[in-house]
Structures are given as structure tokens and as C-alpha cells.
Design an enzyme around this catalytic site. Structure first.
Site, short mmCIF file in Angstrom:
data_model
loop_
_atom_site.label_atom_id
_atom_site.label_comp_id
_atom_site.label_asym_id
_atom_site.label_seq_id
_atom_site.Cartn_x
_atom_site.Cartn_y
_atom_site.Cartn_z
N ASP A 12 -1.26 46.65 17.67
CA ASP A 12 -1.10 45.28 17.20
C ASP A 12 -0.58 44.41 18.35
OD1 ASP A 12 -0.37 42.93 15.97
OD2 ASP A 12 1.01 43.87 14.54
N ILE A 13 -1.35 43.42 18.73
CA ILE A 13 -1.02 42.60 19.90
C ILE A 13 0.31 41.85 19.72
CG2 ILE A 13 -2.22 40.45 19.22
CD1 ILE A 13 -3.39 40.39 22.11
N ASP A 36 -5.93 36.42 14.78
CA ASP A 36 -5.33 35.08 14.70
C ASP A 36 -4.32 35.02 13.55
OD1 ASP A 36 -5.26 32.45 15.82
OD2 ASP A 36 -6.32 31.71 14.06
N SER A 119 -13.99 37.62 19.71
CA SER A 119 -15.32 37.45 19.08
C SER A 119 -15.92 38.71 18.48
CB SER A 119 -16.36 36.85 20.07
OG SER A 119 -16.13 35.47 20.28
N TYR A 123 -16.58 37.20 14.15
CA TYR A 123 -17.60 36.46 14.92
C TYR A 123 -18.78 37.32 15.36
CZ TYR A 123 -15.04 31.99 15.10
OH TYR A 123 -14.44 30.80 14.77
P1 ADP Z 1 -13.16 36.80 16.00
O1 ADP Z 1 -13.22 35.77 14.89
O2 ADP Z 1 -13.03 36.17 17.38
O3 ADP Z 1 -14.26 37.81 15.90
P2 ADP Z 1 -11.21 38.65 14.79
O4 ADP Z 1 -9.75 38.43 14.67
O5 ADP Z 1 -12.02 38.74 13.54
O6 ADP Z 1 -11.74 37.51 15.79
O7 ADP Z 1 -11.45 39.98 15.62
C1 ADP Z 1 -11.22 40.08 17.01
C2 ADP Z 1 -10.68 41.46 17.34
O8 ADP Z 1 -9.29 41.50 17.04
C3 ADP Z 1 -11.32 42.60 16.56
O9 ADP Z 1 -11.64 43.64 17.48
C4 ADP Z 1 -10.19 43.06 15.62
O10 ADP Z 1 -10.27 44.46 15.37
C5 ADP Z 1 -8.98 42.75 16.46
N1 ADP Z 1 -7.68 42.63 15.76
C6 ADP Z 1 -7.41 42.36 14.45
N2 ADP Z 1 -6.07 42.32 14.25
C7 ADP Z 1 -5.48 42.58 15.45
C8 ADP Z 1 -4.13 42.69 15.91
N3 ADP Z 1 -3.09 42.52 15.09
N4 ADP Z 1 -3.90 42.98 17.23
C9 ADP Z 1 -4.94 43.14 18.08
N5 ADP Z 1 -6.23 43.04 17.72
C10 ADP Z 1 -6.50 42.77 16.42
#
Ligand code: ADP
Length: 171
Positions: A12-13, A36, A119, A123
Site C-alpha cells: 500500500d503506497i 487515489d 492507469s 483506466y
Molecule cells: P487508474 O484509474 O489510473 O487505472 P487505479 O487506482 O484504478 O488507477 O489503479 C492503478 C494501480 O494502483 C493499480 O495497479 C492498482 O492495483 C493499484 N493500487 C490500488 N490501491 C493501491 C494502493 N493502496 N497502493 C498502491 N497501489 C494501489
């Protein structure tokens, strides 16, 4: 040879100890799901208030706010493209989302920044192509610039982590 300035982590970022976390935002900057949503939940409601004042962000660009309740000092809101088959400049827009974020970080003397896989969630950008673009954009940037000193790719899923691990081992 892979640069020691690039790190790969899985998780988790919002938990990372970095100066900047990058959010995969939509162009309205009004919060969303996925990474996001996680960043907005962890940063608290002030983040959305700060985003509202920015008045949106075109695809391929990035904007910065404070990190509020996050460990990170700043959030960079990067707007990647929605995948639509590849014939609409998606690759260049994704590259630009990474490069714009790095340029913004550099302007603020940021030393450490973490990116999600922009993305590749809702996306729909193909993961392998997105991985290649992300790593290439960061490597080019680091070859030319001293800041940020350290770039972390934060993969959430096992599939992304495996792709990045493989690609970084080849470079
Ligand atoms: P987008 O709309 O740009 O596609 P998303 O949030 O749907 O953005 O997904 C972008 C990436 O972030 C995906 O690979 C997803 O698995 C990842 N992701 C979702 N939650 C987290 C998090 N808490 N920390 C890091 N990466 C995450």
C-alpha cells in the site's frame, strides 16, 4: 544495469516513508477509487479541499498538494490516460504523467518519490506496456537529473510486482 536509485516494493503506497506519493488521479482531481481513494482516505478530508482549489489537471500532467495526514510531505496527483486501444496517444500521455511528476518533484527539491502503476487499474492500460513505459521514463529522467535521488515503484498486485521485477532485472 538497473539503477540503485530505483526501488521496487509491493504493498500500500500510503504506508511508505517517502517525501512524495503519487496518486493516479482523474482529471477532475475530485478523488476516486483505487489508489487515489486510498491516498485520500489516508491523507484526510483536507486533501480533497486542496484538490478542489486546483481546478482539475489535463491528462498527461500532474499537480502537487501537501500530504496532510500521510507520512509523505506532498502528494503529486498525476493524470494518466484511459486506455482506448492504443491509437490515441495513450503511451505518450502515460510517459508524460510520469515525467511531469518527476519534474514537479524536482522543482520542490524532493529526494524520494513513490509511484503506483498509473492507469493500469480502472483506466485499463495493459500492464506490461505500462510497466515498460514507467521504467523507461524514470530511467531516462534519472540519467539526466540528480533529483529525485530515489524513485520507488509501488506495486499493489502480485502480477505487477512480478512484471516490474523481471523488467528491472533486465535493465
Ligand atoms: P487508474 O484509474 O489510473 O487505472 P487505479 O487506482 O484504478 O488507477 O489503479 C492503478 C494501480 O494502483 C493499480 O495497479 C492498482 O492495483 C493499484 N493500487 C490500488 N490501491 C493501491 C494502493 N493502496 N497502493 C498502491 N497501489 C494501489
Amino acid at each position: 544495469m538497473s539503477s540503485s536509485r530505483i526501488q521496487l516494493v509491493q504493498g500500500d503506497i500510503t504506508t511508505l516513508d517517502v517525501e512524495v506519493v503519487v496518486a493516479a488521479a482523474n482529471s477532475g482531481l475530485m478523488g476516486g477509487g483505487g489508489v487515489d481513494g486510498a491516498i485520500h482516505r489516508a491523507a484526510g478530508p483536507e486533501l480533497l479541499q486542496a484538490c478542489r482549489k486546483l481546478g482539475g489537471c489535463p491528462t498527461g500532467e500532474a499537480r502537487m498538494t501537501p500530504g496532510f495526514q500521510l507520512h509523505a510531505k506532498y502528494v503529486i496527483h498525476a493524470v494518466g490516460p484511459i486506455w482506448d486501444g492504443g491509437g490515441y496517444g495513450e503511451a505518450e500521455l502515460l510517459r508524460s504523467a510520469y515525467t511531469s511528476s518527476l519534474a514537479l518533484a524536482q522543482q520542490h527539491d524532493v529526494r524520494s518519490i513513490a509511484f503506483p502503476c498509473i492507469s493500469t487499474g480502472v483506466y485499463g492500460f495493459p500492464k506490461e506496456k505500462a510497466c515498460e513505459i514507467a521504467i523507461t521514463a524514470v530511467q531516462y529522467w534519472l540519467a539526466e537529473n540528480a533529483l529525485p535521488e530515489r524513485v520507488t515503484f509501488c506495486c499493489f498486485g502480485d502480477d505487477d510486482y512480478a512484471l516490474y521485477e523481471q523488467r528491472l532485472s533486465e535493465s
